[in-house]
Design a protein around this motif. Structure first.
Motif, PDB file in Angstrom:
ATOM      1  N   GLU A  81      57.260  40.474  35.248  1.00 19.53           N
ATOM      2  CA  GLU A  81      55.857  40.369  35.664  1.00 19.53           C
ATOM      3  C   GLU A  81      55.777  40.181  37.175  1.00 19.53           C
ATOM      4  OE1 GLU A  81      52.469  36.950  35.632  1.00 19.53           O
ATOM      5  OE2 GLU A  81      53.472  37.275  33.722  1.00 19.53           O
ATOM      6  N   LYS A  82      56.599  39.313  37.718  1.00 20.82           N
ATOM      7  CA  LYS A  82      56.604  39.072  39.165  1.00 20.82           C
ATOM      8  C   LYS A  82      56.933  40.346  39.935  1.00 20.82           C
ATOM      9  CE  LYS A  82      57.643  34.139  39.176  1.00 20.82           C
ATOM     10  NZ  LYS A  82      58.588  33.104  39.603  1.00 20.82           N
ATOM     11  N   LYS A  83      57.882  41.135  39.435  1.00 19.00           N
ATOM     12  CA  LYS A  83      58.239  42.390  40.093  1.00 19.00           C
ATOM     13  C   LYS A  83      57.064  43.366  40.093  1.00 19.00           C
ATOM     14  CE  LYS A  83      63.141  42.266  38.886  1.00 19.00           C
ATOM     15  NZ  LYS A  83      64.172  42.907  38.052  1.00 19.00           N
ATOM     16  N   VAL A  84      56.397  43.478  38.949  1.00 17.38           N
ATOM     17  CA  VAL A  84      55.262  44.394  38.826  1.00 17.38           C
ATOM     18  C   VAL A  84      54.114  43.923  39.717  1.00 17.38           C
ATOM     19  CG1 VAL A  84      53.524  45.280  37.213  1.00 17.38           C
ATOM     20  CG2 VAL A  84      55.921  45.193  36.530  1.00 17.38           C
ATOM     21  N   PHE A  85      53.829  42.632  39.709  1.00 18.00           N
ATOM     22  CA  PHE A  85      52.769  42.084  40.564  1.00 18.00           C
ATOM     23  C   PHE A  85      53.096  42.298  42.039  1.00 18.00           C
ATOM     24  CE2 PHE A  85      50.486  38.693  37.752  1.00 18.00           C
ATOM     25  CZ  PHE A  85      50.145  39.674  36.843  1.00 18.00           C
ATOM     26  N   ALA A  86      54.357  42.081  42.420  1.00 16.17           N
ATOM     27  CA  ALA A  86      54.771  42.250  43.819  1.00 16.17           C
ATOM     28  C   ALA A  86      54.630  43.713  44.246  1.00 16.17           C
ATOM     29  CB  ALA A  86      56.197  41.770  44.014  1.00 16.17           C
ATOM     30  N   ALA A  87      54.991  44.638  43.376  1.00 13.22           N
ATOM     31  CA  ALA A  87      54.865  46.063  43.697  1.00 13.22           C
ATOM     32  C   ALA A  87      53.398  46.435  43.879  1.00 13.22           C
ATOM     33  CB  ALA A  87      55.497  46.909  42.588  1.00 13.22           C
ATOM     34  N   PHE A  88      52.533  45.927  43.012  1.00  8.61           N
ATOM     35  CA  PHE A  88      51.104  46.213  43.117  1.00  8.61           C
ATOM     36  C   PHE A  88      50.537  45.618  44.403  1.00  8.61           C
ATOM     37  CE2 PHE A  88      46.644  44.943  42.191  1.00  8.61           C
ATOM     38  CZ  PHE A  88      46.100  46.212  42.077  1.00  8.61           C
ATOM     39  N   GLU A  89      50.909  44.380  44.721  1.00  8.39           N
ATOM     40  CA  GLU A  89      50.392  43.740  45.934  1.00  8.39           C
ATOM     41  C   GLU A  89      50.908  44.450  47.189  1.00  8.39           C
ATOM     42  OE1 GLU A  89      49.809  39.349  48.012  1.00  8.39           O
ATOM     43  OE2 GLU A  89      50.950  39.504  46.156  1.00  8.39           O
ATOM     44  N   ARG A  90      52.158  44.841  47.194  1.00  5.95           N
ATOM     45  CA  ARG A  90      52.733  45.543  48.351  1.00  5.95           C
ATOM     46  C   ARG A  90      51.977  46.849  48.607  1.00  5.95           C
ATOM     47  NH1 ARG A  90      57.472  46.247  46.361  1.00  5.95           N
ATOM     48  NH2 ARG A  90      57.055  48.336  45.614  1.00  5.95           N
ATOM     49  N   ASP A  91      51.660  47.573  47.537  1.00  7.95           N
ATOM     50  CA  ASP A  91      50.999  48.865  47.685  1.00  7.95           C
ATOM     51  C   ASP A  91      49.493  48.775  47.907  1.00  7.95           C
ATOM     52  OD1 ASP A  91      53.471  50.010  47.340  1.00  7.95           O
ATOM     53  OD2 ASP A  91      53.130  50.565  45.242  1.00  7.95           O
ATOM     54  N   SER A  92      48.850  47.777  47.297  1.00  5.72           N
ATOM     55  CA  SER A  92      47.384  47.693  47.345  1.00  5.72           C
ATOM     56  C   SER A  92      46.844  46.623  48.284  1.00  5.72           C
ATOM     57  CB  SER A  92      46.833  47.408  45.944  1.00  5.72           C
ATOM     58  OG  SER A  92      47.164  46.086  45.539  1.00  5.72           O
ATOM     59  N   GLY A  93      47.635  45.569  48.496  1.00  6.97           N
ATOM     60  CA  GLY A  93      47.146  44.429  49.264  1.00  6.97           C
ATOM     61  C   GLY A  93      46.415  43.413  48.396  1.00  6.97           C
ATOM     62  N   TYR A  94      46.328  43.658  47.096  1.00  4.57           N
ATOM     63  CA  TYR A  94      45.626  42.776  46.170  1.00  4.57           C
ATOM     64  C   TYR A  94      46.618  41.943  45.363  1.00  4.57           C
ATOM     65  CZ  TYR A  94      41.677  45.979  47.008  1.00  4.57           C
ATOM     66  OH  TYR A  94      40.694  46.739  47.581  1.00  4.57           O
ATOM     67  N   SER A  95      46.378  40.648  45.294  1.00  8.70           N
ATOM     68  CA  SER A  95      47.270  39.748  44.572  1.00  8.70           C
ATOM     69  C   SER A  95      46.759  39.494  43.150  1.00  8.70           C
ATOM     70  CB  SER A  95      47.397  38.410  45.304  1.00  8.70           C
ATOM     71  OG  SER A  95      48.085  37.482  44.505  1.00  8.70           O
ATOM     72  N   SER A  96      47.460  40.045  42.170  1.00  2.84           N
ATOM     73  CA  SER A  96      47.100  39.812  40.761  1.00  2.84           C
ATOM     74  C   SER A  96      47.271  38.342  40.413  1.00  2.84           C
ATOM     75  CB  SER A  96      47.978  40.663  39.845  1.00  2.84           C
ATOM     76  OG  SER A  96      47.823  42.018  40.137  1.00  2.84           O
ATOM     77  N   TYR A  97      48.317  37.729  40.950  1.00  2.33           N
ATOM     78  CA  TYR A  97      48.586  36.315  40.697  1.00  2.33           C
ATOM     79  C   TYR A  97      47.381  35.468  41.115  1.00  2.33           C
ATOM     80  CZ  TYR A  97      50.371  31.597  41.313  1.00  2.33           C
ATOM     81  OH  TYR A  97      50.516  30.240  41.265  1.00  2.33           O
ATOM     82  N   LYS A  98      46.836  35.720  42.297  1.00  2.00           N
ATOM     83  CA  LYS A  98      45.701  34.927  42.783  1.00  2.00           C
ATOM     84  C   LYS A  98      44.449  35.150  41.940  1.00  2.00           C
ATOM     85  CE  LYS A  98      47.308  34.573  47.546  1.00  2.00           C
ATOM     86  NZ  LYS A  98      47.091  34.994  48.941  1.00  2.00           N
TER      87      LYS A  98
END
Length: 88
Positions: A56-73
């Motif tokens: 999950e952390k890897k997928v969230f990090a990839a999404f945040e890196r590409d989009s700038g949006y933090s799913s975790y937050k």
């Protein structure tokens, strides 16, 4: 949107649709308002698809890196807010 969602080729079509819906909702949280219950429901579905916290952390990090949006937050705010609707 000039990026792709982090998807796993081993997921079923239904799982891919659910993950895309989750990340789409993450975008909406930053661009407008979302319902707390929708965020939590889609996150719970995501946890069924990706039960491993490290994955999950890897997928969230990839999404945040590409989009700038933090799913975790977004998920954290959904858990903590008392409001039915919120935005980032």
């Amino acid at each position: 949107m000039n990026y792709q969602y982090p998807l796993d080729e081993t997921w079923t079509k239904e799982e891919i649709i659910d993950v895309v819906n989750f990340f789409s909702l993450m975008e909406k949280a930053y661009e407008g308002k979302v319902k707390k219950q929708n965020v939590l429901a889609l996150y719970n579905r995501l946890k069924e698809i990706i039960p491993s916290k490290s994955e999950e952390k890897k997928v969230f990090a990839a999404f945040e890196r590409d989009s700038g949006y933090s799913s975790y937050k977004v998920v954290k705010k959904a858990r903590e807010t008392k409001d039915e609707m919120f935005s980032m």
